[in-house]
Design an enzyme around this catalytic site. Structure first.
Site, short mmCIF file in Angstrom:
data_model
loop_
_atom_site.label_atom_id
_atom_site.label_comp_id
_atom_site.label_asym_id
_atom_site.label_seq_id
_atom_site.Cartn_x
_atom_site.Cartn_y
_atom_site.Cartn_z
N ASP A 80 32.89 -4.01 32.64
CA ASP A 80 32.27 -2.98 32.87
C ASP A 80 32.82 -1.47 32.76
O ASP A 80 34.11 -1.37 32.66
CB ASP A 80 32.00 -3.20 34.40
CG ASP A 80 33.29 -3.18 35.27
OD1 ASP A 80 34.08 -3.96 35.04
OD2 ASP A 80 33.16 -2.48 36.44
N GLU A 81 32.19 -0.45 33.13
CA GLU A 81 32.86 0.93 32.93
C GLU A 81 33.94 1.05 31.96
O GLU A 81 34.83 1.63 32.45
CB GLU A 81 33.27 1.09 34.41
CG GLU A 81 32.21 1.08 35.44
CD GLU A 81 32.63 1.55 36.95
OE1 GLU A 81 32.00 1.84 37.60
OE2 GLU A 81 33.86 1.33 37.09
N THR A 82 33.48 0.74 30.66
CA THR A 82 34.15 1.13 29.59
C THR A 82 34.24 2.63 29.05
O THR A 82 33.69 3.11 28.14
CB THR A 82 33.82 0.14 28.26
OG1 THR A 82 32.48 0.43 28.09
CG2 THR A 82 34.40 -1.12 28.67
N HIS A 94 38.82 -0.96 33.06
CA HIS A 94 39.67 -1.45 34.23
C HIS A 94 40.85 -2.01 33.89
O HIS A 94 41.36 -3.03 34.69
CB HIS A 94 38.91 -2.04 35.24
CG HIS A 94 37.96 -1.21 36.02
ND1 HIS A 94 38.11 -0.23 37.03
CD2 HIS A 94 36.66 -1.15 35.74
CE1 HIS A 94 37.03 0.20 37.41
NE2 HIS A 94 36.09 -0.47 36.71
#
EC number: 3.2.1.52
Length: 641
Positions: free
Chosen positions: A313-315, A248
């Site tokens: 998060d969410e790599t 992000h």
């Protein structure tokens, strides 16, 4: 609902019925549940209402044993003033004292617990610590909101089930609240007995050397954070710093100055989504950690909190670019953890305790022996059937929070049933496996179109069940919300929150009302064929009925926020109806006349949306949010050409 308890007491004295206590006399006039279940949010664990009443009188005092509780006592003073009573705050326990506030650890064993006693001697609030006393005073505030300046004798003994109870709001997906709006939210959260607050930050802090990144977004300045941190601390809320630090990072990496730090510039996620812009810091670039160090060095001194949420998060694109050779050699999990451990060392350097989302780590239990014990792992999931139980069991032995959501994002009206079941599920699993905290999240994906009140039911319900699950899991939310927003607004807010269910076809992480505008290109033949004309018509009629109820309310901001949200949702339904009735393959087949009408109506709604946005939020980010709303309008215009 509010009772003038004093009036009923005087009537009881006048009639003097034999063999009938005042409490039972009152229950004859109002049903028993209404008396015992006066509107308290959260409901206390131990509560007993007694005969007789206590009347506050102007010119009396609130005694505080510590100056740290001044703002809490001031809230009591302010709400009593609304009922015509003026009290004074004093650090001297003398005559004319009607409220006594003291820390008494011997009387309350539970951490952050309190006892509140109303008798002929006045109101006594005892706490296990200052925080417990504060919670007792917030309960007193709600009692006064119920009864006014004359309250029944009672005893309350209460304490929290989960130690840390927080709210996270997204200030990075277009919407940046005004400082006054955050004060309003903090005041509400304080009364609801929350003790943590986070602002999810990607690029909306005004870093001195990085103006290019935040220039158009009206970011929070260092002075804003200093003021907010002080405001929170005075209300016993910990303002936890938050900065995206791995995934992000697109708002940074899209600029030339930072692009060399990116993992890659184009990739596909495991869900099949295609990204044509950079997203994740690359662990293969040594400057990535030095870059984060420069951010932390400037950000963290403005917070008194000992925690710091680095997110991570969410790599999605990890191992798809510069780190691919590392991943081939060591494995994706080890590459991810190695970079997180470098971040961990940075956080330790600045004297903070790291918080990190657990969505990546949960996939690599074989690496758990390498995880630091002095980190808070944030277990998140936002659907009603998310398996919190399995994930909490996985992190048993570590300090972890459960993190459900308000289900307000990617919607106009929210997904109320999903939110409540998601929150209940998370809390129950958290309690079962010893969660150290709960953090309810309120995201702003795809334009942050939901107005603030849409998130209130989630805030209220999380407050209730995280404080006392057994007493609050079936709490009457309409009643709870009505204490603050009135019965009519509360009823409509809850009714429209479940309107998405009437369509008999749900999509994850979104409502269909918003999906029409978020991804009009996804509204294809297969999607349209799943919609029932009868369900669309029923939903439209239902929303129009609520709109008519909204229109007769007195003018205030919440009225216009709800009205705007309902009208956006009705427009979405009418667009879908037009496509469904014509058995179209996509929205592109809608007739030119209908497209023109929809575009005109959308323009009017956007103008109203803009005015409402600016009431609570800064200008920065508004144009980006509106640009996303215009996506369907642009499609209609292209077809017209």
């Amino acid at each position: 609902m509010s009772y003038n308890y004093f009036v009923f007491y005087k009537l009881y004295q006048k009639l003097n019925p034999e063999s009938l206590t005042f409490s039972n006399f009152f229950k004859m006039l109002y049903n028993e549940n209404e008396v015992i279940d006066m509107i308290l949010i959260p409901r206390p664990k131990k509560f007993e209402i007694k005969d007789d009443v206590f009347e506050f009188k102007s010119g009396e005092y609130i005694f505080l044993s510590t100056k740290n509780l001044f703002k809490s006592a001031e809230k009591v003073k302010r709400v009593l003033k609304d009922f015509g009573v003026e009290l004074f705050i004093s650090y001297y326990k003398g005559s004319k004292t009607s409220i006594y506030v003291e820390v008494e650890r011997g009387k309350i064993k539970e951490k952050s617990g309190y006892k509140l006693i109303v008798s002929s001697d006045g109101v006594k609030v005892y706490g296990n610590n200052n925080l417990g006393v504060h919670y007792g005073l917030m309960t007193l505030v709600q009692i006064i909101r119920n009864y006014g300046n004359t309250i029944p004798f009672m005893e309350i003994h209460d304490w929290p089930d989960i130690e840390n109870r927080g709210v996270l709001i997204d200030i990075s997906r277009d919407k940046v609240p005004k400082l006054e709006t955050l004060y309003y939210i903090v005041d509400l959260l304080s009364e609801l007995k929350y003790n943590q607050f986070q602002l999810y930050t990607e690029h909306t802090f005004a870093y001195r050397e990085h103006e290019k990144v935040w220039r158009d977004y009206s970011p929070f300045t260092s002075e804003d954070i200093i003021k907010l941190d002080k405001y929170c601390k005075e209300r016993f809320i910990e303002l936890v710093p938050n900065q995206a630090s791995f995934g992000h990072m697109e708002k940074w990496l899209s600029h030339n100055e930072y692009s060399y730090l990116a993992e890659t510039f184009e990739f596909n996620t495991s869900c099949g989504e295609h990204y044509s812009h950079p997203f994740t810091l690359s662990p293969a670039v040594s400057d990535s950690i030095e870059f984060l160090d420069s951010l932390y060095r400037e950000l963290l001194p403005h917070f008194s909190s000992k925690h710091f949420n680095v997110n991570a998060d969410e790599t999605f694109d990890l191992c798809q670019g510069k780190s691919k050779p590392l991943c081939e050699k060591h494995g994706k999990g080890k590459v991810y953890l190695s970079f997180v451990l470098k971040i961990y060392n940075l956080v330790k350097k600045y004297g903070k305790k790291m918080m990190v989302w657990a969505d990546i780590l949960k996939n690599y239990p074989e690496l758990f022996n390498d995880l630091p014990k002095d980190v808070v792992y944030l277990i998140w999931g936002y659907e009603k059937d998310h398996n919190f139980d399995a994930e909490c069991e996985l992190f048993r032995g570590f300090e972890f929070y459960v993190c459900p959501g308000t289900s307000s994002w990617n919607s106009f009206l929210g997904r109320l049933e999903n939110a409540l079941l998601n929150i209940k599920n998370a809390t129950e699993s958290g309690l079962k496996y010893g969660a150290k905290g709960i953090l309810v999240t309120d995201w702003g994906d795809n334009g942050h179109w939901q107005h603030l009140p849409i998130s209130f039911p989630g805030f209220f319900y999380t407050s209730a069940v995280s404080w006392g699950f057994d007493k609050n899991q079936d709490i009457d939310l309409k009643e709870a919300l009505s204490l603050y927003f009135g019965e009519q607004v509360s009823e409509i807010l809850l009714e429209v929150g479940n309107a998405y269910k009437l369509l008999e076809f749900e999509v994850p992480n979104s409502s269909i009302f918003a999906l029409v505008f978020i991804k009009p290109e996804f509204i294809n033949k297969k999607f349209i064929s799943k919609l029932k004309i009868e369900a669309l018509v029923k939903t439209k009629d239902y929303l129009e009925e609520r709109l008519s109820k909204i229109n007769i309310l007195n003018d205030n901001l919440i009225k216009y926020e709800l009205k705007n949200a309902i009208e956006f949702s009705i427009l979405a339904i009418e667009i879908l109806l037009s496509a469904r009735k014509s058995k179209l393959d996509s929205l592109e087949g809608i007739s030119p006349v209908a497209r023109e009408e929809f575009s005109i109506r959308l323009e009017k709604l956007i103008n109203e949306f803009e005015k409402i946005w600016l009431k609570r939020n800064k200008m920065g980010g508004l144009s980006y949010s509106i640009e996303k709303l215009r996506k369907i309008q642009n499609i209609f215009k292209e077809l017209k050409k």
